[in-house]
Design an enzyme around this catalytic site. Structure first.
Site, PDB file in Angstrom:
ATOM      1  N   GLU A 198     114.843  60.019  80.228  1.00  0.00           N
ATOM      2  CA  GLU A 198     114.141  59.738  78.966  1.00  0.00           C
ATOM      3  C   GLU A 198     114.407  60.876  77.992  1.00  0.00           C
ATOM      4  O   GLU A 198     114.719  60.658  76.836  1.00  0.00           O
ATOM      5  CB  GLU A 198     112.637  59.572  79.207  1.00  0.00           C
ATOM      6  CG  GLU A 198     111.880  59.291  77.901  1.00  0.00           C
ATOM      7  CD  GLU A 198     110.408  58.954  78.075  1.00  0.00           C
ATOM      8  OE1 GLU A 198     109.977  58.576  79.168  1.00  0.00           O
ATOM      9  OE2 GLU A 198     109.674  59.074  77.075  1.00  0.00           O
TER      10      GLU A 198
ATOM     11  N   ARG B  78      98.886  61.311  79.178  1.00  0.00           N
ATOM     12  CA  ARG B  78      98.763  60.093  79.973  1.00  0.00           C
ATOM     13  C   ARG B  78      97.925  60.362  81.227  1.00  0.00           C
ATOM     14  O   ARG B  78      97.207  59.489  81.698  1.00  0.00           O
ATOM     15  CB  ARG B  78     100.125  59.485  80.321  1.00  0.00           C
ATOM     16  CG  ARG B  78     100.017  58.054  80.821  1.00  0.00           C
ATOM     17  CD  ARG B  78     101.365  57.384  81.012  1.00  0.00           C
ATOM     18  NE  ARG B  78     101.800  56.632  79.851  1.00  0.00           N
ATOM     19  CZ  ARG B  78     101.408  55.385  79.550  1.00  0.00           C
ATOM     20  NH1 ARG B  78     100.552  54.747  80.318  1.00  0.00           N
ATOM     21  NH2 ARG B  78     101.874  54.786  78.486  1.00  0.00           N
TER      22      ARG B  78
ATOM     23  N   ALA C 143     107.963  53.858  79.442  1.00  0.00           N
ATOM     24  CA  ALA C 143     106.568  53.421  79.344  1.00  0.00           C
ATOM     25  C   ALA C 143     106.404  51.959  79.774  1.00  0.00           C
ATOM     26  O   ALA C 143     105.489  51.283  79.313  1.00  0.00           O
ATOM     27  CB  ALA C 143     106.031  53.649  77.932  1.00  0.00           C
TER      28      ALA C 143
ATOM     29  N   GLU D  80     106.259  50.713  85.828  1.00  0.00           N
ATOM     30  CA  GLU D  80     105.551  51.854  86.384  1.00  0.00           C
ATOM     31  C   GLU D  80     104.314  51.529  87.217  1.00  0.00           C
ATOM     32  O   GLU D  80     104.077  52.181  88.240  1.00  0.00           O
ATOM     33  CB  GLU D  80     105.150  52.810  85.250  1.00  0.00           C
ATOM     34  CG  GLU D  80     106.343  53.380  84.531  1.00  0.00           C
ATOM     35  CD  GLU D  80     105.942  54.147  83.289  1.00  0.00           C
ATOM     36  OE1 GLU D  80     105.523  53.518  82.300  1.00  0.00           O
ATOM     37  OE2 GLU D  80     106.031  55.376  83.318  1.00  0.00           O
TER      38      GLU D  80
HETATM   39  N1  LUZ Z   1     107.178  58.126  77.453  1.00  0.00           N
HETATM   40  C1  LUZ Z   1     106.569  58.495  76.324  1.00  0.00           C
HETATM   41  C2  LUZ Z   1     106.541  57.466  78.419  1.00  0.00           C
HETATM   42  O1  LUZ Z   1     107.188  59.115  75.485  1.00  0.00           O
HETATM   43  N2  LUZ Z   1     105.290  58.149  76.128  1.00  0.00           N
HETATM   44  C3  LUZ Z   1     104.572  57.466  77.022  1.00  0.00           C
HETATM   45  O2  LUZ Z   1     103.400  57.170  76.805  1.00  0.00           O
HETATM   46  C4  LUZ Z   1     105.213  57.118  78.238  1.00  0.00           C
HETATM   47  N3  LUZ Z   1     104.553  56.486  79.192  1.00  0.00           N
HETATM   48  C5  LUZ Z   1     105.176  56.189  80.317  1.00  0.00           C
HETATM   49  C6  LUZ Z   1     106.490  56.538  80.494  1.00  0.00           C
HETATM   50  N4  LUZ Z   1     107.169  57.160  79.555  1.00  0.00           N
HETATM   51 MO1  MOS Z   2     109.504  56.604  81.866  1.00  0.00          MO
HETATM   52  S1  MOS Z   2     108.426  57.834  83.039  1.00  0.00           S
HETATM   53  O1  MOS Z   2     108.838  55.220  81.488  1.00  0.00           O
HETATM   54  O2  MOS Z   2     110.859  57.201  81.241  1.00  0.00           O
END
Ligand code: LUZ
Ligand code: MOS
Length: 750
Positions: free
Chosen positions: A226, A304, A503, A707
């Site tokens: 990510e 989170r 997410a 998730e």
């Molecule tokens: N990434 C993010 C995420 O930038 N914000 C989020 O709330 C999130 N939640 C789950 C996985 N990645």
């Molecule tokens: Mo994610 S932890 O939804 O990149």
């Protein structure tokens, strides 16, 4: 419908970064990185390395034309170290050579000298030294100070959970190709093509439109790509810029394990207050998050955690404090669940402990406090369509959990050297990025004159099947076969300003954008069909199974003919559409609001058999009732639940990231970092679909899947703990996650 990638995957024909045919003159890059966890660089001598035949250049921070800065949320991360290093594996220089072997050889003989500085590896130690990423974040509701007096029982303790290596099958990497005139094309293994584009633009000092990022698919990501795919993409781009050559940078597994961040380890303090009959009245918790050396996504992850502090339970008085602690480890990052699992683990630990004091079973306390509609999450969001009780009851009914618990008891009364245990694990996971602005997506749909369809969105395929879901959404909207639809690579010139595929919201948001774009073209096609077929105003014209239908009667006009005729009549066969998740908001001044479009619920029932002499255990079964909404693809969704469950079990039971006191990852290979294999998955996994859950935020009423089911794995920890209690009922166990066999054995016998 099957995942259309499946056949090529098993034949080894699917393309990943390492498989791309390379342009002539491609240079291979190896990252020279810090071998100490904190220190000043006093000298860096590249001369010997540069002298090796085949070495073309060695790039350092001095070669950066723009900013040496790739921080996403907080600007605290250099691309290449300047005068100081902060973790083992921090990039210092990039070696470019005609082959990967030469580049590796050269990287090994770069001479660097450091003056070592003191290091911190533990979050509480960082907190004590005020080494924080941001000031503590506090969420609260009710009145925690007054609440304790109203409780019959108050229990306090601390609990730790460990980190987790993503172990995507495809390691991090990128290919950068100079096009012309400072225009670069990158092929990147990233969940976030726009982040790569943005950071390349910043580091090279070029406008974003000069940088094209293309992503065909990833060999897994789990959050690890990510934010942390960006650095490799930017390094490759920088190298292209400096040398005007195509660059390939793919990390070896060793380098990937060493240099990239992981799930955040947490150390937490909790205090929970209940009435004698098990109603939770108050909960106070402080999370010490091990962020590593720079912010990365840590603050968002921590938020989170706060959003999931109470899991599936209603608690009227809550105070949760999140402290993001800066340590000298590689920056920890997004990992499936994004801090949610860490928060949910602590409340479950609190309930398990408090239940003993109350003389109740954990399940009695859990069940008593499950969320109901019209209650509020402690951050202010109203509970709607709660499936917490429904899924729990469905587990009891579908799987006859009472009988299963009876069997556990009978087994335990007959066996001394083997003891069984069980747990219920309810989950409740909020869907939407908690940073509201990220909840937007777009789709570009083209119908070609032969009736075939190409779709581009911001969604990245990483094995989770998002492309199949997007194709399914388009197929349902047009009423054409999915074989007519191709979901294209994710490309910043076709889908701009995209949010990461993360997410759990990739299929929701990009699927909805796709439906909107298809609907625009469909509308034009239907209008055109009415003219073409000379229908009356009152006639109802639709398309079903690739045939134009008038007043429920099929005509002879097929999809292909309609499309082709529309083209010759100069009807546009392309559309772009934009989707933003409605109704979400969160106020960060008061930390109250409704940040999630909806929640995903479910309940898992786990049984385990413990070998009392060895401390080893075997998961007998995990039985799950999960809230899929109206699944867009049951096979893919079941696969996601199974994979997430096993990944969650791995995190909770066996995956142990050990670091030395000088900040070196000791579990730095698959021989020392153990992930679940076919022998350690539960003997039986049963997954039931919870019926009648609607969801107006998902394409065709589906729900996000990626998730939430990971957190069923937390049930394994508590089932093992239960088996330990059944072995030594009077003993107090001081354990933590991962609950490895060694820890079980040591705890049973001091
Ligand atoms: N990434 C993010 C995420 O930038 N914000 C989020 O709330 C999130 N939640 C789950 C996985 N990645
Ligand atoms: Mo994610 S932890 O939804 O990149």
């Amino acid at each position: 419908m099957k995942n259309f990638d499946a056949l090529n995957h098993i034949k080894g024909k699917s393309l990943y970064i390492d498989d791309y045919p390379l342009p002539e003159g491609t240079l291979h890059a190896v990252v020279f990185n810090s071998e100490i966890a904190h220190g000043k660089i006093t000298s860096l001598n590249l001369e010997k390395a540069k002298a090796i035949a085949g070495v073309v250049a060695i790039i350092t921070a001095k070669d950066i034309p723009g900013e040496n800065q790739i921080g996403g949320i907080i600007q605290d991360e250099t691309l290449l170290a300047e005068s100081e290093v902060h973790f083992i594996g921090e990039p210092i220089a990039l070696v470019l050579a005609s082959s990967i072997d030469i580049a590796r050889k050269a990287a090994r003989i770069i001479e660097v000298e450091f003056v070592k500085l003191p290091i911190i590896t533990e979050p509480r130690e960082a907190f004590a030294q005020n080494s924080l990423i941001v000031p503590p974040i506090i969420f609260s509701s009710g009145n925690i100070n007054d609440a304790w007096d109203k409780c019959d029982v108050v229990v306090e303790d601390s609990i730790d959970s460990g980190g987790q290596e993503h172990l995507y099958l495809e390691t991090q990497g990128a290919i950068s190709i100079p096009i012309e005139d400072n225009k670069l094309k990158l092929i990147s293994s990233t969940q976030s093509p726009t982040s790569v584009q943005k950071q390349v633009s910043k580091v090279l000092g070029l406008p974003m439109h000069q940088i094209e990022v293309d992503v065909l698919r990833l060999g897994g990501a789990f959050g690890g790509k990510e934010d942390q795919a960006t650095v490799w993409g930017v390094l490759a781009a920088l190298a292209s810029y400096v040398t005007n050559s195509p660059i390939k940078l793919v990390l070896s597994r060793e380098d990937d394990l060493r240099m990239t961040g992981k799930r955040h380890p947490y150390s937490s303090d909790y205090k929970i207050g209940l009435s004698n009959d098990g109603k939770i009245i108050a909960y106070e918790v402080t999370y010490y998050q091990n962020a590593g050396a720079v912010a990365d996504l840590s603050t968002a992850v921590l938020e989170r955690t706060l959003f999931h502090a109470t899991n599936s339970y209603f608690i009227p008085n809550v105070k949760a404090t999140g402290i993001s602690c800066k340590t000298n480890l590689p920056p920890n990052t997004a990992f499936r669940g994004f801090g949610g699992p860490q928060g949910m683990f602590v409340i479950e630990a609190a309930i398990a402990k408090a239940s003993i004091t109350l003389g109740l079973r954990a399940l009695e306390v859990q069940k008593r406090n499950l969320l109901k509609d019209e209650q509020h999450f402690y951050f202010g969001q109203k509970v709607k369509n709660s499936q917490a009780i429904n899924s729990w009851n469905a587990v009891e009914k579908t799987f006859d959990s009472k009988n299963l618990m009876q069997e556990v008891n009978e087994f335990n009364s007959k066996n001394k050297l083997l003891k069984k245990g069980f747990s219920f694990m309810p989950i409740c996971f909020g869907i939407s990025f908690t940073s509201s602005f990220l909840n937007q997506a777009s789709a570009l749909v083209h119908i070609y004159t032969d009736g075939s369809v190409g779709i581009s969105t911001g969604a990245v395929e990483m094995g989770q099947g998002v492309n199949v879901k997007i194709a399914t959404a388009a197929s349902k909207t047009f009423s054409i076969a999915t074989s007519k639809i191709r979901v294209e690579s994710t490309n910043t010139t076709r889908a701009a300003n995209t949010s990461p595929t993360a997410a759990s919201s990739g299929a929701d948001m990009n699927g909805n954008a796709t439906i909107l774009a298809c609907a625009k073209i469909l509308d034009r096609l239907i209008k055109f069909a009415k003219i073409e077929l000379k229908t009356n105003d009152t006639d109802v014209v639709t398309i079903a199974n690739e045939i134009v239908i008038v007043n429920k009667k099929p005509t002879t006009l097929t999809w292909e003919e309609l499309v082709n005729k529309a083209y010759f009549s100069r009807i546009s066969l392309s559309a772009q559409a934009y989707y933003r998740t409605p109704e979400i908001h969160f106020n960060r001044t008061i930390n109250q609001g409704s940040p999630f479009a909806y929640h995903v619920y479910g309940t898992a029932f786990t049984t385990v058999t413990l070998d009392v002499l060895r401390g080893t255990y075997k998961l007998d079964s995990v039985k799950i009732v999960h809230d899929f909404g109206k699944s867009l693809n049951r096979n893919i969704d079941i696969g996601q639940v199974e994979g997430a469950l096993v990944q969650g079990i791995g995190w909770m039971t066996m995956e142990e990231l050990k670091y030395s006191s000088d900040g070196k990852l000791l579990a730095n290979a698959l021989s020392t970092y153990k992930i679940p294999d076919i022998y350690s998955v539960p003997d039986k996994i049963e997954i039931e679909f919870l019926d009648n859950s609607e969801n107006r935020f998902g394409p065709f009423n589906s729900k996000a899947i990626g998730e939430p089911p990971l957190m069923y794995g937390i049930g394994a920890y508590f089932a093992i703990l239960d088996a330990m209690k059944n072995t030594k009922p009077k003993k107090k166990f001081e354990v933590s996650a991962p609950l490895t066999s060694e820890k079980v054995l040591m705890a049973l016998y001091d």
